[in-house]
Scaffold this active site. Structure first.
Site, mmCIF file in Angstrom:
data_model
loop_
_atom_site.group_PDB
_atom_site.id
_atom_site.type_symbol
_atom_site.label_atom_id
_atom_site.label_comp_id
_atom_site.label_asym_id
_atom_site.label_seq_id
_atom_site.Cartn_x
_atom_site.Cartn_y
_atom_site.Cartn_z
ATOM 1 N N GLU A 302 38.386 3.302 35.910
ATOM 2 C CA GLU A 302 38.596 4.588 36.568
ATOM 3 C C GLU A 302 39.957 5.168 36.199
ATOM 4 O O GLU A 302 40.068 6.339 35.851
ATOM 5 C CB GLU A 302 38.482 4.454 38.087
ATOM 6 C CG GLU A 302 38.664 5.773 38.816
ATOM 7 C CD GLU A 302 38.457 5.668 40.313
ATOM 8 O OE1 GLU A 302 38.861 6.604 41.025
ATOM 9 O OE2 GLU A 302 37.891 4.665 40.777
ATOM 10 N N ARG A 380 41.315 2.694 52.591
ATOM 11 C CA ARG A 380 39.914 2.334 52.839
ATOM 12 C C ARG A 380 39.822 0.976 53.539
ATOM 13 O O ARG A 380 38.963 0.775 54.411
ATOM 14 C CB ARG A 380 39.100 2.342 51.547
ATOM 15 C CG ARG A 380 37.609 2.088 51.796
ATOM 16 C CD ARG A 380 36.763 2.254 50.555
ATOM 17 N NE ARG A 380 36.398 3.635 50.271
ATOM 18 C CZ ARG A 380 35.295 4.228 50.725
ATOM 19 N NH1 ARG A 380 34.458 3.575 51.526
ATOM 20 N NH2 ARG A 380 35.021 5.474 50.397
ATOM 21 N N THR A 510 37.744 9.190 49.871
ATOM 22 C CA THR A 510 38.559 9.467 51.055
ATOM 23 C C THR A 510 39.557 10.590 50.807
ATOM 24 O O THR A 510 40.144 11.114 51.755
ATOM 25 C CB THR A 510 39.294 8.197 51.523
ATOM 26 O OG1 THR A 510 39.988 7.616 50.412
ATOM 27 C CG2 THR A 510 38.302 7.187 52.075
ATOM 28 N N GLU A 768 28.399 0.263 46.044
ATOM 29 C CA GLU A 768 29.385 -0.631 46.653
ATOM 30 C C GLU A 768 28.940 -1.312 47.941
ATOM 31 O O GLU A 768 29.352 -2.449 48.205
ATOM 32 C CB GLU A 768 30.677 0.157 46.910
ATOM 33 C CG GLU A 768 31.373 0.591 45.650
ATOM 34 C CD GLU A 768 32.485 1.606 45.916
ATOM 35 O OE1 GLU A 768 33.641 1.314 45.594
ATOM 36 O OE2 GLU A 768 32.170 2.699 46.440
#
Length: 832
Positions: A302, A380, A510, A768
């Site tokens: 990522e 998270r 988020t 996930e």
């Protein structure tokens, strides 16, 4: 390059003017797990009349004969994937004047660079150039959120493996040979190599302290509203991504060096575009990143892949020649970061019946030498620190530790599993304190519809109890548990353990601004459709699901939809393919584009009875109707204010539960998983075969995290290693799950009749959420260890951190052989 066409197999579609049913995704239910389980999970995709639902258009089950679907013929496209003929980044042929790159890396965890001698490297065979910080045309600083990382270290190195320079040569081997010949002199500085050292040295990344509060924790503890209070610590180990395709990028210039193009193995093409533009001093409009497919990412590609693209772009731009950089496995593992290790310090108050009254939690994660995504990972983890439990009074404090290790990064679950694992540790400790089954403790504290979480979000459409009870029934939990107890009574040196674990995983990035997606849909006059969207196919089936959305919208066979490569010049500003949200947002963006085109076509289609979609399209073309559309989607009703500590960070939650039964050898610490039963609420799945595969893969990867995979760094706990060096940098020293680690009985089921009104076609995200359910194996191991310790006369709490490797299992099974060396509360060292 080959297209993604080979990855998109066809499936039955509605025959309303679109032709007969096409090929299916899988041959039979055996491809998805036990037929009974899968059938139970996907039967809702068939209408009462037995017809396939036209909006989704497939059923992947053994009931094909009943539906009149012919057997699936072998697909040449699928054959290319399984035979290794599909092309990945490193398979792209090098142009005749192309160069290979190799990195010059730091060998010290923290040091000043005194001198660099590259004279010998320049005389190395095939040498074409060497580049350092002073050669960067633009800005030498990068970072996905905070720009805090030097592309090429200039004065100080802050970890082993930090990039100092890059060598390019005519071959990969010659480039590596030249890089090894560069001599660097250092002046070593003190290094921080663990979370505990960071806390002691007050070494934290700036502005990364976070707080969440609900109720009044201090008053609950001081006013004696709790019958018991416990305190403890949980260490959570890291994990290597170990994607099969290592990081790779090919960069070349266009139009005499005026433009830069690249093919990269990445989950975030926009990040590559940004990094390269910044480093080269170019506008983003002159930089194009494209990717056909990625050979696994799991979050590791990522952000940490982006600086590698910028490294390769520097010599490519300056020499005006193509440059390919592909990392060897050991280098990839050493420099690109892993799952964050965590340290959790908890204080929990509860009643004699197991009801939890208060939680005071402090958590730290090991960010490494740059911030990267560590703050978002911490946030998270804080959101998920309650797992599925109703707690009236909560206080959670978090910090990101700065250490002299390579920057850690995103990994499947993104901090959620770490937060939930800490929670399940203190849940089990409550169970042992009260001598009540942990399953009972969990059940009496379940959240339900209307529960308000410690960050202000209200629970809606909660299916937790329903799937929990269904799992207990389908797995025959009580019988399995009783049989394990009977086995333990009859066996001294082998023990069995059983655990059943729930999960709740929030779906959305988020960071609110990232919850957006774009797509481009072209309809051609032969009735075929070209779809381009901002998501990346990395083996998770995203392109297949998105193609299904387009096919069902136009009511055409899946074979008529083609998804081209992902490219920043087709769909701009795309969010990374991450957070389990890609099918939701890119599917919705594609649907938006399709609906726009259909609305334009409607005046024509309503006037005539066309026999095929191609005939309709041709008629629309003759009437000069625009057959192309850009679709866009932004996730509604989300947002969080960290100042107030309140908001709705998630669009919805994916719920699940898993049962695991293990058997351990108390003399060696070896274990095997006898049984694993998993159930998830995935709404009405877009593609149950893909989803079942995702659940299986996530569970096994999670099993590796909790029980097999251990990172060993040179730190205070491992002084036999050079400081800051990674010992476990390849499959010879780092154990990932193999076929032998798959549960002997492995069942997957999906909850029936649970449509999700908050995502496309009533589906739910799957990437996930199942990962954490593998912790059922971890707690089953601990249950077996408890039985072994009881034989030694021990019944109290004992620490067991993940991974529960054979060494840790063995030493936790205290007996006459271990007592001369350790105490009953022995806490093994772990690199965190």
């Amino acid at each position: 390059m080959k297209s993604f066409e080979e990855e998109i197999t066809t499936s039955p579609t509605s025959s309303h003017g679109s032709g007969a049913a096409e090929e299916r995704i899988v041959e039979s239910a055996s491809d998805c797990g036990e037929s009974g389980e899968v059938e139970e999970g996907i039967v809702e995709l068939v209408s009462d009349s037995g017809e396939l639902r036209p909006d989704l258009g497939y059923l992947l089950e053994a009931s094909d004969d009943e539906l009149g679907i012919p057997p699936l013929a072998a697909s040449p496209a699928r054959k290319e994937l399984v035979t290794g003929e599909a092309e990945y980044t490193d398979d792209v042929p090098m142009p005749p004047n192309g160069l290979h790159a190799a990195l010059i890396l730091s060998k010290k965890p923290h040091a000043c660079i005194l001198a660099i001698d590259d004279s010998v490297a320049k005389s190395s065979p095939g040498f074409a150039g060497i580049f350092f910080a002073k050669h960067v045309p633009g800005i030498n600083m990068v970072g996905p959120v905070v720009v805090d990382e030097e592309l090429f270290a200039s004065v100080v190195v802050t970890c082993v493996g930090q990039v100092i320079g890059v060598v390019v040569a005519d071959t990969h081997e010659n480039a590596k040979l030249a890089a090894r010949k560069v001599q660097i002199q250092y002046k070593e500085l003190p290094a921080v190599l663990s979370i505990e050292e960071a806390i002691a040295a007050n070494s934290f990344h700036p502005e990364t302290e976070r707080f969440l509060r609900k109720g009044d924790v201090d008053h609950c503890f001081s006013s004696k509203q709790c019958d018991k209070v416990i305190e403890g610590e949980v260490q959570v180990g890291g994990q290597e991504h170990f994607y099969l395709e290592p990081n790779s990028t090919l960069v070349w210039t266009v139009d005499g060096g005026n433009e830069v193009h690249m093919i990269s193995s990445t989950q975030a093409p926009k990040k590559h575009q940004q990094y390269v533009a910044r480093v080269l001093g170019l506008p983003m409009s002159k930089v194009v990143c494209k990717i056909k497919r990625v050979g696994g990412g799991f979050g590791g590609k990522e952000t940490r892949s982006a600086f590698l693209a910028a490294v390769a772009a520097t010599p490519s731009y300056l020499l005006n020649r193509p440059v390919k950089l592909t990392l060897d496995r050991d280098i990839d593992m050493m420099i690109t970061g892993q799952r964050h290790s965590f340290l959790g310090k908890y204080k929990v108050g509860f009643m004699k019946d197991g009801k939890i009254r208060a939680l005071d939690l402090e958590i730290f994660n090991n960010g490494g030498n740059s911030l990267d995504l560590s703050l978002a990972v911490l946030e998270r983890a804080m959101f998920h620190s309650d797992n599925v439990y109703e707690i009236p009074n909560v206080r959670v404090k978090g910090k990101v530790c700065f250490t002299n290790l390579p920057s850690n990064t995103a990994f499947r679950g993104f901090g959620g599993p770490q937060g939930m694992l800490i929670a399940e540790n203190w849940i089990q400790r409550i169970s042992m304190e009260l001598k009540i089954s942990p399953e009972v403790i969990r059940e009496v504290n379940f959240q339900r519809d209307g529960s308000v979480l410690h960050y202000g979000q209200k629970i809606e459409n909660c299916t937790l109890e329903r799937l929990w009870n269904q799992l207990k029934t389908s797995s025959d939990f009580l019988t399995v548990q009783q049989a394990a107890k009977l086995f333990n009574t009859d066996n001294r040196w082998k023990k069995r353990g059983v655990a059943i674990i729930p999960t709740k995983f929030g779906i959305s990035f988020t960071a609110k601004f990232m919850n957006q997606a774009g797509a481009l849909v072209h309809v051609y006059t032969d009735g075929t459709v070209l779809v381009t969207h901002g998501g990346v196919e990395m083996g998770q089936g995203l392109h297949t699901k998105v193609a299904q959305v387009a096919a069902s919208s136009f009511d055409i066979p899946l074979s008529s939809v083609f998804i081209s490569e992902t490219s920043t010049d087709k769909v701009p500003n795309a969010s990374p393919t991450a957070a389990s949200a890609s099918s939701d947002i890119y599917g919705a963006a594609v649907l938006d584009a399709c609906e726009q085109i259909k609305a334009r076509m409607e005046p024509i289609s309503s006037k005539h009875n066309f026999v095929s979609f191609a005939e309709l399209v041709s008629a629309c073309y003759m009437e000069r109707i625009d057959l192309s559309a850009h679709g866009f989607y932004k996730t509604p009703d989300i947002g969080f204010d960290w100042g107030a500590g309140k908001g709705n960070p998630f669009r919805y939650f994916t719920y699940g539960a898993a049962l695991a039964e293990v058997e351990i050898d108390t003399l060696t610490g070896d274990f095997h998983t006898r049984q694993a039963d998993v159930i998830l609420d995935l709404g009405l799945p877009l593609n149950p075969a893909i989803d079942v595969g995702q659940i299986e893969g996530a569970f096994i990867q999670g099993l590796g995290w909790v029980a097999l995979e251990e990172l060993k760094w040179g730190d205070a706990a491992h002084k036999w290693l050079p400081a800051g060096c990674l010992y476990t940098c390849g499959p010879g020293s780092y154990k990932i799950p193999s076929m032998d680690d798959v549960p002997l009985k492995f069942s997957i089921s999906l909850l029936k009749d649970a449509p999700n009104p908050k995502a496309i076609h009533s589906s739910k995200a799957v990437g996930e959420p199942p990962f954490f359910l593998a912790s059922a194996v971890f707690f089953a191991i601990k249950d077996a260890i408890i039985a072994a310790r009881e034989d030694a006369g021990l019944s109290g709490w004992f620490p067991l951190d993940n991974p529960a490797t054979p060494e840790r299992i063995r030493m936790a099974c205290v007996d006459e052989f271990t007592k001369p060396f350790i105490n009953s509360d022995f806490h093994p060292k772990l690199s965190v």
